[in-house]
Design an enzyme around this catalytic site. Sequence first.
Site, PDB file in Angstrom:
ATOM      1  N   GLY A  99     135.991   9.235  46.215  1.00 10.90           N
ATOM      2  CA  GLY A  99     135.246   8.423  45.274  1.00 10.90           C
ATOM      3  C   GLY A  99     134.777   9.242  44.099  1.00 10.90           C
ATOM      4  CG  HIS A 100     134.822   8.001  40.536  1.00 14.95           C
ATOM      5  ND1 HIS A 100     135.112   7.145  39.494  1.00 14.95           N
ATOM      6  CD2 HIS A 100     136.027   8.378  41.039  1.00 14.95           C
ATOM      7  CE1 HIS A 100     136.432   7.002  39.382  1.00 14.95           C
ATOM      8  NE2 HIS A 100     136.998   7.748  40.320  1.00 14.95           N
ATOM      9  N   GLY A 101     131.459   9.890  43.518  1.00 21.44           N
ATOM     10  CA  GLY A 101     130.158  10.453  43.769  1.00 21.44           C
ATOM     11  C   GLY A 101     129.035   9.436  43.718  1.00 21.44           C
TER      12      GLY A 101
END
Length: 483
Positions: free
Chosen positions: A299-301
Amino acid sequence: MAPQNSAFSNILFSIVLIFILCYNSYCCRGGTTTTSLDLHPTNEKPSDSNNEQGEILRFGGINNGHTKVSAKRMMSVADFGAKGDGKTDDSKAFLKAWKKACSSKNAVDLVIPKKKNYRLKPATFKGPCKSNITVKIDGAIEASADRSDYKRDVRHWIIFKKIQNLVVEGDGTIDGNGNIWWKNSCKINKSLPCTHAPTCFNDDEQALTFKECNNLTVENITIKDAQQMHLSFQKCLNVEARNLVVTAPEKSPNTDGIHVTGTQNIKIINSVIGTGDDCISIVSGSRNVQATNTTCGPGHGISIGSLGTGNSEAHVSDVMVDTAILNGTTNGVRIKTWQGGSGNANNMSFQNIVMYNVKNPIIIDQNYCDQDDPCDEQKSAVQITDITYKNITGTSASEVAVYFDCSKNYPCQHIVLQDINLVRDEDGKTAKASCKNVKLTQVGKVSPGCSRDLKEWFLKSTEEEEEKEEDIGHDQVVYYTDH
């Protein structure tokens, strides 16, 4: 007179006998005076005189001559015609069940049975309701695969709206069937225009949405393969989201795990999230947000923002991210704002976090620009203040592990780096920090830290700023640099 006396004696004896039997029945069970009397024998169905399906009434006990009565209804969507065969559209049956549950004067358990797969079109379950409802998702709910079913509402699939004291729980699965949409996303197919439609995904479409719900609990369920965002809390108050599993392929576009907007007093506890976008995203209007024990990746955090898009005003405050593991994500903990916006993002803490091979472990980007054409430089910005990063360790997949790209006109203020230890993931190389237009304090061992030895930096030259600097500790400095 003898026969009359005999009859009277028999009557008296019967009364005494009944009293003794009753006393033994109610009072001689371990010395308790409490009883539980089921009004419906186990071999009988509850009366349908009030058209109450599955109602169970019980006496709760006798206290000072007053009998306490509690009532709870048990309903199943199957009672309203839901098939659960994975093919039949069960939307109408679910809505009928909800209407009945919402109108009940007694608390309701609305059950989605195990070992069934219920296919649903977009559906909105509205309140306010007359009593508390618990939705028990024990089976599977799957989104319709017919794209024409979404013509009326291209942004939502399942919505719970304006409901008090709602609980959604169970060990079942909510499947957004997103694979039929992802291939038609403009972020996958560049020939498609990015407009508000299911083929475009502009951070609007949500699989499971809770809107204007107060005192809400969502726990133990699995949400997978959403059309875009998986779970969204919009304008809610007092929320607990616990023990959730959210999954989607790493390349699925804009599939945020948990999205928080305009929501206050929310706790996200023990969540495991791996998607194609932010594991948790927190945007404008949100306050008092706590995320604890989060496992994120891919994911992107974990992101604050984006904020200020389209020159809008945005406010996010009082956020704590405590105890998290991020594995292989594009970003770690991120704050992102667009130029031209206004408002503030303040009073946030990111602590006790471990990174594994994260590309941008710590990042503030006040020049965020998620579009094909370059964004024009603008003077205004969302002010970012009072942000603490504490006890963050692990490995960075990129050379720059700490990246602060703040606004020249609205620099980041009162940023604290405390006990930071981030290294390069390859060959033990030292990671670096890039710090632009940020006033910060470094406490304890901070590696990498914003260095005093940057070649291009200077202190703000106004007399007011110089006076302030006289009171700043030895490890605090203001950077205005393009490093």
